[in-house]
Write an enzyme that holds these catalytic residues in place. Structure first.
Site, PDB file in Angstrom:
ATOM      1  N   ASP A   1     -43.341  11.088 -10.981  1.00 57.17           N
ATOM      2  CA  ASP A   1     -43.265  10.049 -11.909  1.00 57.17           C
ATOM      3  C   ASP A   1     -41.768   9.684 -11.767  1.00 57.17           C
ATOM      4  O   ASP A   1     -40.958  10.234 -10.826  1.00 57.17           O
ATOM      5  CB  ASP A   1     -43.662  10.377 -13.297  1.00 57.17           C
ATOM      6  CG  ASP A   1     -42.907  11.601 -13.799  1.00 57.17           C
ATOM      7  OD1 ASP A   1     -41.896  11.952 -13.366  1.00 57.17           O
ATOM      8  OD2 ASP A   1     -43.205  12.277 -15.065  1.00 57.17           O
TER       9      ASP A   1
ATOM     10  N   ARG B   1     -44.932   6.913 -26.783  1.00 58.94           N
ATOM     11  CA  ARG B   1     -43.681   6.620 -26.017  1.00 58.94           C
ATOM     12  C   ARG B   1     -43.414   5.426 -25.446  1.00 58.94           C
ATOM     13  O   ARG B   1     -43.904   5.166 -24.459  1.00 58.94           O
ATOM     14  CB  ARG B   1     -43.651   7.964 -24.910  1.00 58.94           C
ATOM     15  CG  ARG B   1     -42.388   7.900 -24.111  1.00 58.94           C
ATOM     16  CD  ARG B   1     -42.577   8.917 -22.921  1.00 58.94           C
ATOM     17  NE  ARG B   1     -41.389   9.353 -22.457  1.00 58.94           N
ATOM     18  CZ  ARG B   1     -41.251  10.066 -21.220  1.00 58.94           C
ATOM     19  NH1 ARG B   1     -42.320  10.981 -20.882  1.00 58.94           N
ATOM     20  NH2 ARG B   1     -40.164  10.366 -20.521  1.00 58.94           N
TER      21      ARG B   1
END
Length: 552
Positions: free
Chosen positions: A444, A162
């Site tokens: 996050d 990613r």
């Protein structure tokens, strides 16, 4: 290196000289230069298109809908994405938010029974130069089987790489006088060093594409994939990508995104918090789009999120693509006999069962202890490798379904929780970390995004608290932030840690009090003098003296 000054690269971070030499060879730099110079202008164009669409929505007051000029793609029942490769057909449980610079966690993930790993340079990673080089080098070591006691790449959990999203820049490389787009830096190095080996082992290269907002961005990624495969001598369709539908505008273009990537698609993914935050990003000034307290009123059972997931599953399976759900963020308490362990596992299982029943082919967990129970949940409630045969003919989703805000208000608990997550995320970034743990779960950039978005929006609309009728104002948010600092500072004996926390609180207040909504908290941080200077050796030395840090 191409040209005398057409490319500039910062020297290696301290302690990573060998990794730097491995990654930045003459050939890899030539490849990166070609990649960036070929697509620089088109990257700028898709970013300008984002600004243009946002301006149009603001000026017109319009709402998004399914596109008229691409209706022929949606109504044509014949097209499909290329068949899912064998290594991707059964991916019930992936490990999410794994920043590959965390070597120990990366090794444990490679040794785990998970079917995949979201190797994350985006939401769960702080993109310091050190972290990017360390993380990319660790992927090389995994691909070339250089970690002891780790299965070969053809047998280990499949790597879903990613790269950073389009909003992020790599400050340490310049091509033709301009900083390089972060995703091209990450993608280029990963493909150059690992693409052929992953392909030879039928284990990739597989990618997650973050924060895609339109089919035009999917078209750009497809061009990049085609160019890259040609340069590296890989067959067309070797690269497979899962697009994260994290933006409300992209929800109206799912079929078109799959169509643009039909030779390279591994499917689409749901992400609840980035997706919810995008409503504030695009429509936050509008009273009708006031998003209530996420801790009490926002979950996948609400109409706007349930509709989004069901449409995603239906769209993917209709076209032969995989549909994946979000990440379970809770951490399982260590004692399996404890009430808290049973309670957390039951809560995660209930929400993940809803995703399975909606037809997803897999989802992610953060805690490695959740892998086995979630694999079992899939085995008990599905048959076969995936749910591609669940075509969801029962689903009909309208624009109203996708745009209906849940009812509910704002609680003092929810406000304080959002402030804490926002401050602690910035504090983590200033420490070089992309995620942190708070109240039993991982947080996050996705949770930081929704947290600071809600605080900004509640101030903007002068929302009243359900508890006592107080208005969410600049003064109240500042007071609550100061209270949080008192609580958190008591847990931090070091003067340096306390100073960093104060700086993080200042930066959080700056973000939530801005007149205009900053589009991404990570963009703000990545361009912020305070963050950039915290990554330099001179700043590290200044920190050691516990002196307040100046801001530009």
């Amino acid at each position: 290196m191409p040209g005398p000054v057409s490319m500039e690269l910062s020297p290696p971070p301290s302690g990573l000289e060998a990794e730097y030499e491995t990654l930045f060879t003459a050939d890899s730099l030539l490849f990166l230069h070609e990649l960036v110079s070929t697509f620089n202008e088109e990257v700028d164009q898709v970013l300008r298109l984002r600004v243009s669409r946002k301006a149009h929505l603001d000026l017109s007051g319009d709402l998004p809908s399914f596109l008229e000029n691409t209706s022929h793609i949606r109504t044509d029942p014949t097209w499909r994405v290329l068949p899912v490769p064998p290594r991707l057909q059964r991916r019930h449980v992936d490990i999410g938010d794994l920043a590959p610079c965390d070597t120990q966690r990366f090794i444990k993930a490679l040794q785990s029974p998970a079917q995949g790993i979201q190797v994350d340079f985006d939401d769960g990673n702080c993109p310091t130069y050190h972290n990017q080089i360390k993380g990319i080098h660790n992927i090389l070591k995994a691909v070339y089987n250089q970690f002891p006691n780790v299965p070969p790449i053809s047998q280990a959990p499949v790597l879903m790489l990613r790269p950073r999203a389009w909003n992020m820049l790599e400050h340490n490389m310049m091509v033709e006088g301009r900083e390089v787009p972060g995703p091209l830096f990450d993608f280029g190095l990963l493909m150059f060093h690992c693409g052929q080996t992953l392909s030879a082992n039928q284990s990739g290269p597989f990618f997650y594409l973050s924060k895609v907002e339109s089919f035009m961005e999917a078209r750009l990624w497809n061009k990049i994939f085609v160019w890259c495969q040609q340069k590296l001598g890989l067959p067309l369709g070797s690269i497979k990508a899962t697009v994260l539908i994290e933006n409300v505008l992209a929800a109206f273009e799912m079929e078109e995104i799959l169509y643009e990537l039909r030779e390279h698609s591994a499917g689409l993914n749901c992400g609840i918090w980035d997706y919810s935050a995008s409503f504030v990003n695009k429509f936050g000034h509008r009273q009708a789009f006031l998003l209530p307290d996420r801790s009490k009123y926002v979950n996948m059972e609400k109409r706007f999120l349930r509709s989004y997931m069901e449409l995603l599953v239906q769209t993917c399976h209709r076209r032969g693509a995989l549909a994946t759900g979000g990440m379970a963020a809770p951490l399982l308490p260590p004692d399996p006999l404890s009430d808290s362990h049973r309670r957390v596992l039951a809560a995660v299982s209930r929400l993940k069962l809803l995703e399975i029943q909606a037809g997803v082919d897999g989802f992610m967990v953060y805690d490695l202890s959740l892998i086995d129970p979630m694999q079992k949940l899939f085995r008990l409630n599905t048959e076969g490798d995936n749910q591609l045969n669940q075509l969801r003919h029962d689903v009909t989703v309208t624009p109203d379904d996708l745009l209906s805000m849940p009812s509910g208000g704002v609680t003092l608990y929810g406000l304080k929780y959002n402030i804490a997550v926002g401050v602690l995320f910035i504090n983590a970034w200033l420490s070089g970390e992309g995620h942190f743990f708070y109240r039993g779960q991982v947080e996050d950039s996705a949770t930081a995004e929704i947290s600071r978005s809600q605080v900004w929006q509640w101030i903007c609309h002068q929302t009243r608290l359900e508890d006592d009728g107080r208005v969410v104002s600049r003064r109240l948010v500042t007071e609550l932030t100061e209270q949080l600092l008192v609580e958190l500072s008591a847990l931090r004996p070091s003067g340096r840690d306390k100073q960093r926390l104060l700086t993080a609180a200042d930066m959080f207040l700056e973000v939530v009090l801005k007149r205009d909504f900053p589009e991404f908290i990570t963009t703000y941080l990545n361009q912020e003098h305070t963050f950039l200077s915290s990554q330099s050796s001179g700043q590290t030395e200044a920190l050691a003296t516990d002196m307040p840090r100046p801001k530009l």
